[in-house]
Design a protein around this motif. Structure first.
Motif, mmCIF file in Angstrom:
data_model
loop_
_atom_site.group_PDB
_atom_site.id
_atom_site.type_symbol
_atom_site.label_atom_id
_atom_site.label_comp_id
_atom_site.label_asym_id
_atom_site.label_seq_id
_atom_site.Cartn_x
_atom_site.Cartn_y
_atom_site.Cartn_z
ATOM 1 N N UNK A 91 2.457 6.500 1.433
ATOM 2 C CA UNK A 91 2.268 5.343 0.570
ATOM 3 C C UNK A 91 2.793 5.573 -0.830
ATOM 4 N N UNK A 92 2.920 4.484 -1.576
ATOM 5 C CA UNK A 92 3.457 4.567 -2.938
ATOM 6 C C UNK A 92 2.371 4.366 -3.985
ATOM 7 N N UNK A 93 1.151 4.050 -3.572
ATOM 8 C CA UNK A 93 0.049 3.844 -4.502
ATOM 9 C C UNK A 93 -0.566 2.466 -4.333
ATOM 10 N N UNK A 94 -1.878 2.435 -4.258
ATOM 11 C CA UNK A 94 -2.594 1.182 -4.006
ATOM 12 C C UNK A 94 -2.380 0.191 -5.140
ATOM 13 N N UNK A 95 -2.056 -1.037 -4.790
ATOM 14 C CA UNK A 95 -1.842 -2.166 -5.693
ATOM 15 C C UNK A 95 -0.662 -1.966 -6.633
ATOM 16 N N UNK A 96 0.371 -1.256 -6.186
ATOM 17 C CA UNK A 96 1.537 -1.036 -7.038
ATOM 18 C C UNK A 96 2.695 -1.976 -6.737
ATOM 19 N N UNK A 97 2.739 -2.593 -5.572
ATOM 20 C CA UNK A 97 3.882 -3.445 -5.206
ATOM 21 C C UNK A 97 4.204 -4.523 -6.240
ATOM 22 N N UNK B 193 13.048 -2.055 -5.614
ATOM 23 C CA UNK B 193 14.174 -2.782 -6.186
ATOM 24 C C UNK B 193 13.715 -3.878 -7.127
ATOM 25 N N UNK B 194 12.543 -4.405 -6.912
ATOM 26 C CA UNK B 194 11.943 -5.445 -7.746
ATOM 27 C C UNK B 194 10.456 -5.498 -7.414
ATOM 28 N N UNK B 195 9.645 -6.032 -8.313
ATOM 29 C CA UNK B 195 8.233 -6.226 -7.955
ATOM 30 C C UNK B 195 8.126 -7.191 -6.780
ATOM 31 N N UNK B 196 7.230 -6.896 -5.851
ATOM 32 C CA UNK B 196 7.088 -7.703 -4.642
ATOM 33 C C UNK B 196 5.621 -8.080 -4.461
ATOM 34 N N UNK B 197 5.396 -9.358 -4.250
ATOM 35 C CA UNK B 197 4.067 -9.833 -3.845
ATOM 36 C C UNK B 197 4.115 -9.899 -2.326
ATOM 37 N N UNK B 198 3.361 -9.048 -1.675
ATOM 38 C CA UNK B 198 3.473 -8.907 -0.222
ATOM 39 C C UNK B 198 2.976 -10.140 0.525
ATOM 40 N N UNK B 199 1.903 -10.759 0.063
ATOM 41 C CA UNK B 199 1.299 -11.877 0.792
ATOM 42 C C UNK B 199 1.090 -11.535 2.259
ATOM 43 N N UNK B 200 0.751 -10.286 2.518
ATOM 44 C CA UNK B 200 0.427 -9.813 3.859
ATOM 45 C C UNK B 200 -0.358 -8.524 3.674
ATOM 46 N N UNK B 201 -1.639 -8.576 3.934
ATOM 47 C CA UNK B 201 -2.519 -7.430 3.714
ATOM 48 C C UNK B 201 -2.062 -6.201 4.493
ATOM 49 N N UNK B 202 -1.608 -6.424 5.714
ATOM 50 C CA UNK B 202 -1.216 -5.308 6.566
ATOM 51 C C UNK B 202 0.038 -4.616 6.026
ATOM 52 N N UNK B 203 1.056 -5.396 5.672
ATOM 53 C CA UNK B 203 2.281 -4.798 5.139
ATOM 54 C C UNK B 203 2.032 -4.121 3.798
ATOM 55 N N UNK B 204 1.287 -4.782 2.921
ATOM 56 C CA UNK B 204 1.057 -4.190 1.607
ATOM 57 C C UNK B 204 0.270 -2.891 1.721
ATOM 58 N N UNK B 205 -0.757 -2.857 2.556
ATOM 59 C CA UNK B 205 -1.519 -1.615 2.697
ATOM 60 C C UNK B 205 -0.704 -0.512 3.353
#
Length: 171
Positions: A65-71, A78-90
């Motif tokens: 992982x890259x760190x919780x709540x960092x996306x 490449x850019x800030x990303x709002x995952x809008x998917x709990x599974x992908x973001x986690x």
């Protein structure tokens, strides 16, 4: 489902002019949804593609992982990303271990609530149905960030667990 279809058909048959105007005003046509679904999904498809490409390109990074709540705050992808998917973001933020913990939590909640539901518990029935919806909603949102209401959900789960074990729940 039958009631929804009947109401929709009645709406179209009894008020065709109003129904047509309503449909046009929504601006939704099946051809436009399939041509460019990202417009109707608020950019989620592009975000999901960015995250999936990162997972494909960096499998070892995703392991830890890259760190919780960092996306949303990093340019790491490449850019800030709002995952809008709990599974992908986690998966990306907390790695395989965090993703597995989320799956295990969902399974545990559903298992306990299912057992309580089978014993006739109202709390068990409610939390089981609700958590199925929550688990599906995690596909289109980061819903565990709405932490203010989680204590209520976990209280209901605790009541269901007590009922499932035959203990008397608190009033």
């Amino acid at each position: 489902m039958v009631v929804v279809v009947a109401v929709a058909m009645g709406f179209v048959l009894l008020l065709p002019e109003f129904a047509r105007t309503y449909w046009v005003r929504l601006g939704i046509g099946l051809d436009s949804i399939t041509d460019n679904p990202d417009i109707y999904l608020s950019g989620r498809v592009q975000s999901w593609n960015t995250i999936l490409q990162f997972i494909w390109d960096n499998p070892w990074q995703v392991l830890l992982g890259i760190g919780y709540k960092t996306l949303p705050y990093t340019h790491y992808l490449g850019r800030p990303v709002i995952a809008d998917n709990m599974y992908l973001s986690l998966l990306v933020e907390t790695g395989v271990l965090g993703f597995s913990a989320l799956i295990a939590m969902n399974v545990a909640i559903l298992r306990v609530s299912w057992k309580a539901l089978r014993r006739g518990s109202l709390h068990g029935t409610w939390i089981f149905c609700f958590w199925i919806g929550e688990s599906l909603q995690m596909l289109s949102g980061d819903i565990l960030t709405y932490w203010r209401v989680l204590p209520v959900y976990f209280w209901v789960l605790a009541q269901a667990s007590l009922e499932e074990r035959g203990a008397r729940p608190a009033a």
